[in-house]
Design a protein around this motif. Sequence first.
Motif, PDB file in Angstrom:
ATOM      1  N   PRO A   9       0.838  -1.209   0.000  1.00 60.84           N
ATOM      2  CA  PRO A   9       0.000   0.000   0.000  1.00 60.84           C
ATOM      3  C   PRO A   9       0.874   1.262   0.000  1.00 60.84           C
ATOM      4  CG  PRO A   9      -0.740  -1.562   1.676  1.00 60.84           C
ATOM      5  CD  PRO A   9       0.556  -2.090   1.137  1.00 60.84           C
ATOM      6  N   PRO A  10       0.446   2.316  -0.737  1.00 58.96           N
ATOM      7  CA  PRO A  10       1.223   3.560  -0.769  1.00 58.96           C
ATOM      8  C   PRO A  10       1.413   4.145   0.633  1.00 58.96           C
ATOM      9  CG  PRO A  10      -0.535   3.609  -2.402  1.00 58.96           C
ATOM     10  CD  PRO A  10      -0.751   2.390  -1.585  1.00 58.96           C
TER      11      PRO A  10
ATOM     12  N   PRO B 250      -2.849   3.924   6.068  1.00 58.47           N
ATOM     13  CA  PRO B 250      -3.029   4.303   4.671  1.00 58.47           C
ATOM     14  C   PRO B 250      -2.713   5.792   4.429  1.00 58.47           C
ATOM     15  CG  PRO B 250      -5.072   3.391   5.626  1.00 58.47           C
ATOM     16  CD  PRO B 250      -4.091   3.505   6.722  1.00 58.47           C
ATOM     17  N   ALA B 251      -2.110   6.057   3.263  1.00 62.46           N
ATOM     18  CA  ALA B 251      -1.860   7.442   2.861  1.00 62.46           C
ATOM     19  C   ALA B 251      -3.211   8.143   2.705  1.00 62.46           C
ATOM     20  CB  ALA B 251      -1.110   7.446   1.531  1.00 62.46           C
TER      21      ALA B 251
ATOM     22  N   VAL C  40      -6.051   8.029  -6.895  1.00 68.08           N
ATOM     23  CA  VAL C  40      -4.598   8.261  -6.819  1.00 68.08           C
ATOM     24  C   VAL C  40      -3.897   6.991  -6.339  1.00 68.08           C
ATOM     25  CG1 VAL C  40      -2.784   9.536  -5.610  1.00 68.08           C
ATOM     26  CG2 VAL C  40      -4.761  10.766  -6.517  1.00 68.08           C
ATOM     27  N   ARG C  41      -4.496   6.320  -5.376  1.00 72.87           N
ATOM     28  CA  ARG C  41      -3.905   5.084  -4.851  1.00 72.87           C
ATOM     29  C   ARG C  41      -3.728   4.069  -5.984  1.00 72.87           C
ATOM     30  NH1 ARG C  41      -4.349   3.793   0.127  1.00 72.87           N
ATOM     31  NH2 ARG C  41      -6.142   5.156   0.327  1.00 72.87           N
TER      32      ARG C  41
ATOM     33  N   GLU D 110      -0.157   2.747  -7.653  1.00 70.94           N
ATOM     34  CA  GLU D 110       0.211   1.327  -7.674  1.00 70.94           C
ATOM     35  C   GLU D 110       0.467   0.858  -9.105  1.00 70.94           C
ATOM     36  OE1 GLU D 110      -1.982   0.063  -3.502  1.00 70.94           O
ATOM     37  OE2 GLU D 110      -2.794  -0.727  -5.372  1.00 70.94           O
ATOM     38  N   LYS D 111      -0.358   1.353 -10.037  1.00 70.28           N
ATOM     39  CA  LYS D 111      -0.171   0.968 -11.447  1.00 70.28           C
ATOM     40  C   LYS D 111       1.180   1.455 -11.969  1.00 70.28           C
ATOM     41  CE  LYS D 111      -4.851   0.909 -13.111  1.00 70.28           C
ATOM     42  NZ  LYS D 111      -5.780   1.968 -13.494  1.00 70.28           N
TER      43      LYS D 111
END
Length: 425
Positions: free
Chosen positions: A250-251, A267-268, A274-275, A279-280
């Motif tokens: 997770p970011p 979590p951010a 955006v998450r 990740e992509k």
Amino acid sequence: MACDEFGCAVPETASGSAGAASETLERGSTLKSDSVAGVPVSSKRQIVPGSTIGVLGGGQLGRMLAHAGGRLGYRFVTLDPTPDSPCGQTAEQITAAYDDRGAARELAQRSDVITYEFENVDAGVAEMLERESYVPQGSKLLYTTQHRLREKRAVEAAGAQVAPYAEIESLDGLREAAERLGLPAVLKTATGGYDGKGQWVLRGEEELAPAWEEAARSGTQLVLEKFIVFDKEISVIAARSPSGEVKTFPPAENIHVHNILHLSIVPARISEQVRSEAEKLAVSIAETLGVVGLIAVEMFLTADGKLYVNELAPRPHNSGHYTMEACRTSQFEQHVRAICDLPLGDPSLLTPVVMANILGEHMEPLLAWMGEKDPIAEKLGVEVKVHLYGKAEAKHKRKMGHLNVLAPNVEAALEWISQSNIWRV
Ligand SMILES: Nc1ncnc2c1ncn2[C@@H]1O[C@H](COP(=O)(O)OP(=O)(O)O)[C@@H](O)[C@H]1O
Ligand SMILES: [Mg+2]
């Protein structure tokens, strides 16, 4: 002998020469292939527990890697110039300079697989290790991430955006680029920078000449980047195995103080969109660069939701320390799994967490806090996990350890951090 997705496996011994085929996977055993659809693929072998993992660099990243890999039954040997290094305390250590070819050869001979905990590995040493042992991460990834210009081009090739930049070769070139990109901008050395070292923020034209003079003395190439007015800094750590499996953690939302990471909040506090985008990007970078092991992707998020990739690190990353208690699999276990070509672990988050770094100046209040019960933690419902790296001297700004503050929500963790006395200095 199994055929893998990259083509039919060719058995080889750990030293890279052809050996007898074997049905069973032995210590340091090999599944090797050269290409898939004409694209070269790094050699691929499964390294089983009981094998020895060699770590170039004996700092805290190597130490935590040895803890995680030791649990899975691997042995560790590290090469580091400082006796009794953080990793050396939990592994065998060869005490020598990083560019000592004889010591590197010894590391290669004692290891079934080699990894590193920093990216500034001497090119000659990297080549020798590849020749004499097995380095699944390869030297190409190091070559790319050792140099900001090469790194930016690779990031762009993966379809991600970087801050507008220019290669700088003279003071005139700097003036021209500053005019074109606009000020403020950041002048950076292309190699060797860390924790904000080798960087000059340029706000006015009068700052160009003095910064050029200082930067030119570094003797490395220089790059000028447009200053990105970001809303947040985030990072995503991806893992990729030689078999091509990719997973992301997770970011993390990162807060720096004096250019040194202070907090990672997970979590951010970012939107779902955006998450998923972040990740992509990390997956695309891991795949395009043919990463094996971990790749940490640092990004800037602007107020209008744009992501710019700032930096890559092909190793465990400070902003991934939160995974140690907060994820089902830690970044360190994931790195071991990836380089050994075991199936990757589940990176999902178990609990909200804030990671806070402990620098030399925080050691005294930290040790005082550790000796007492903590009613504030109890009241906020947080559990504070301490990680200290075994460094002898608590020098100012030196990374001595970190805390993972596990909490019902990140606000409670941040509240504990602000009420504690540890970061007052
Ligand atoms: N182009 C930029 N725009 C805005 N801030 C920047 C820029 N480049 C660097 N910074 C700030 O400086 C920090 C350190 O820069 P970075 O390139 O990550 O170098 P390193 O981590 O190797 O010291 C970043 O985390 C960010 O806070
Ligand atoms: Mg950075």
